[in-house]
Design a protein around this motif. Structure first.
Motif, mmCIF file in Angstrom:
data_model
loop_
_atom_site.group_PDB
_atom_site.id
_atom_site.type_symbol
_atom_site.label_atom_id
_atom_site.label_comp_id
_atom_site.label_asym_id
_atom_site.label_seq_id
_atom_site.Cartn_x
_atom_site.Cartn_y
_atom_site.Cartn_z
ATOM 1 N N GLY A 43 0.816 -1.216 0.000
ATOM 2 C CA GLY A 43 0.000 0.000 0.000
ATOM 3 C C GLY A 43 0.845 1.258 0.000
ATOM 4 O O GLY A 43 0.581 2.215 -0.727
ATOM 5 N N GLU B 166 -4.228 2.340 2.187
ATOM 6 C CA GLU B 166 -4.823 1.014 2.313
ATOM 7 C C GLU B 166 -3.716 -0.036 2.350
ATOM 8 O O GLU B 166 -2.890 -0.095 1.436
ATOM 9 C CB GLU B 166 -5.724 0.777 1.098
ATOM 10 N N LYS B 167 -3.693 -0.849 3.407
ATOM 11 C CA LYS B 167 -2.684 -1.927 3.476
ATOM 12 C C LYS B 167 -3.092 -3.038 2.513
ATOM 13 O O LYS B 167 -4.285 -3.311 2.350
ATOM 14 C CB LYS B 167 -2.612 -2.470 4.903
ATOM 15 N N LYS B 168 -2.102 -3.636 1.872
ATOM 16 C CA LYS B 168 -2.412 -4.679 0.888
ATOM 17 C C LYS B 168 -1.531 -5.886 1.118
ATOM 18 O O LYS B 168 -0.386 -5.729 1.560
ATOM 19 C CB LYS B 168 -2.136 -4.165 -0.527
#
Ligand SMILES: NC(=O)c1ccc[n+]([C@@H]2O[C@H](COP(=O)([O-])OP(=O)(O)OC[C@H]3O[C@@H](n4cnc5c(N)ncnc54)[C@H](O)[C@@H]3O)[C@@H](O)[C@H]2O)c1
Length: 356
Positions: free
Chosen positions: A130, A302-304
């Motif tokens: 992210g 947003e963490k991915k």
């Protein structure tokens, strides 16, 4: 081609299994077969992920299994031969980092992909994070202005993987800390700053901790361990230097598996409008000016799961929906820089990067 991409995994070790998990979670692909010459590893991975078609070699898998693509997740020395064999068998290839042992092998892989008209995507998973994606967006939107210098600091204090195993044996790995973990962040900075024109390198590689073998002091579990004290350590455990790019851009780096220094990890990009620091374990920061004040901006992002996002991107590239995000040609440029770093260290002077 069926709805879901049918993928075969070449090498069912640590990262081969990570790919198996990510493929399952991606929703766009399925693990259709796996292969590994180590029967125990093959059985354990097949049972864990419920994959029945299992083969003792890539040759057997490529011959018998019905596949669209393969993931090459073997020791580095096997990347080139297995990727080339897969292209000859008509597969697309997602190859783990580093692309290969050196630029000459990476070029062979690109030539084989082009001849077969198939995708070669390199497993630079850090790009899909992210915060990496956020930085790319900011840079493309001009928030950093013209980037002129970059820092890469990846200092592990005691983090040699699999001492005495394939990671520390040049013939199998092509090098140590630099080619193992340095590649991720060198690639990240070259991608973020769109610097595919490296010109010259001045660097030094050191090997100070690994050769101690039994006297190498470390704590906890060794990644890719346990150590094999009868094995070999003939690679770098510390690398430092500077890369000059064609457009007056520079990059300094320090990468270690082991060093007597503070353990630290970050990359920084300095631009004439803004700078960014990321991958230091905290949220990324944009250093800039705002309303006549010097300001630090801490954006939320947003963490991915990078491995899942990587497979989603691979499926899109294979089906022609979007261009390949990490094409083999960029792998060649990066391996050319790594070759030049090795050469500069050997010759104890600045050297030119040979791109073709
Ligand atoms: N993307 C990442 O963050 C990341 C992390 C770790 C490792 N890697 C890369 O993944 C690759 C594998 O690393 P690993 O940690 O999984 O190593 P590993 O030793 O755990 O697994 C490698 C597996 O490949 C098998 N193998 C060897 N030759 C083979 C062949 N010809 N055909 C099929 N299988 C073969 C071995 O038996 C072993 O099970 C390396 O290139 C490494 O640099 C990437």
């Amino acid at each position: 081609m069926s709805k879901k991409l049918k993928i075969g995994i070449i090498g069912a070790g640590t990262i081969g299994k990570t790919h198996m998990r990510a493929i399952k979670e991606s929703g766009v692909s399925e693990v259709a077969a796996i292969c590994d010459p180590d029967a125990k590893i093959l059985e354990a991975a097949g049972n864990e992920y419920g994959v029945a078609p299992r083969y003792p070699s890539a040759k057997a898998m490529l011959k018998k299994a019905s596949l669209d693509a393969v993931v090459v997740a073997t020791p580095n020395s096997v990347h080139c031969p297995e990727a080339v064999a897969a292209f000859k068998a008509g597969m697309h290839v997602l190859c783990e980092k580093p692309t290969a042992l050196n630029a000459a092998e990476a070029r062979k892989m690109v030539a084989a992909a082009n001849k077969a008209d198939k995708i070669l995507q390199i497993g630079m998973v850090v790009r899909y994070d992210g915060e990496s994606m956020l930085a790319k967006e900011y840079i493309e939107d001009g928030l950093l202005g013209r980037i002129y210098h970059m820092h890469l600091i990846l200092r592990r204090r005691r983090g040699i993987p699999g001492l005495g195993g394939w990671f520390t044996t040049h013939e199998h790995s092509g090098g140590g800390a630099l080619i193992d973990c340095g590649v991720h962040y060198l690639d990240l900075l070259m991608w973020l700053s769109d610097s595919w024109n490296p010109q010259r390198v001045s660097a030094s590689l050191y090997s100070k901790f690994g050769p101690r073998m039994k006297n190498y002091l470390y704590h906890g579990k060794m990644w890719a361990g346990p150590p094999n004290y009868k094995g070999t350590f003939n690679v770098d455990d510390y690398a430092g230097g500077m890369i000059r790019f064609a457009d007056n851009k520079t990059l300094t780096f320090e990468v270690s598996w082991a060093a007597n220094c503070k353990q630290e990890n970050y990359v920084e990009l300095l631009g004439d409008k803004g700078g960014m620091r990321l991958h230091d374990g905290n949220a990324p920061v944009l250093y800039t000016e705002h309303n006549n004040h010097v300001a630090d901006i801490h954006p939320q992002f947003e963490k991915k799961d990078g491995f899942v996002a990587q497979h989603q991107a691979f499926a899109k590239a294979v089906t022609g929906k979007t261009p390949c995000i990490v094409p083999g040609e960029q792998g060649v440029a990066l391996m050319s820089v790594i070759d030049a770093i090795h050469k500069s260290s050997e010759q104890n002077k600045e050297v030119a990067v040979r791109l073709s």
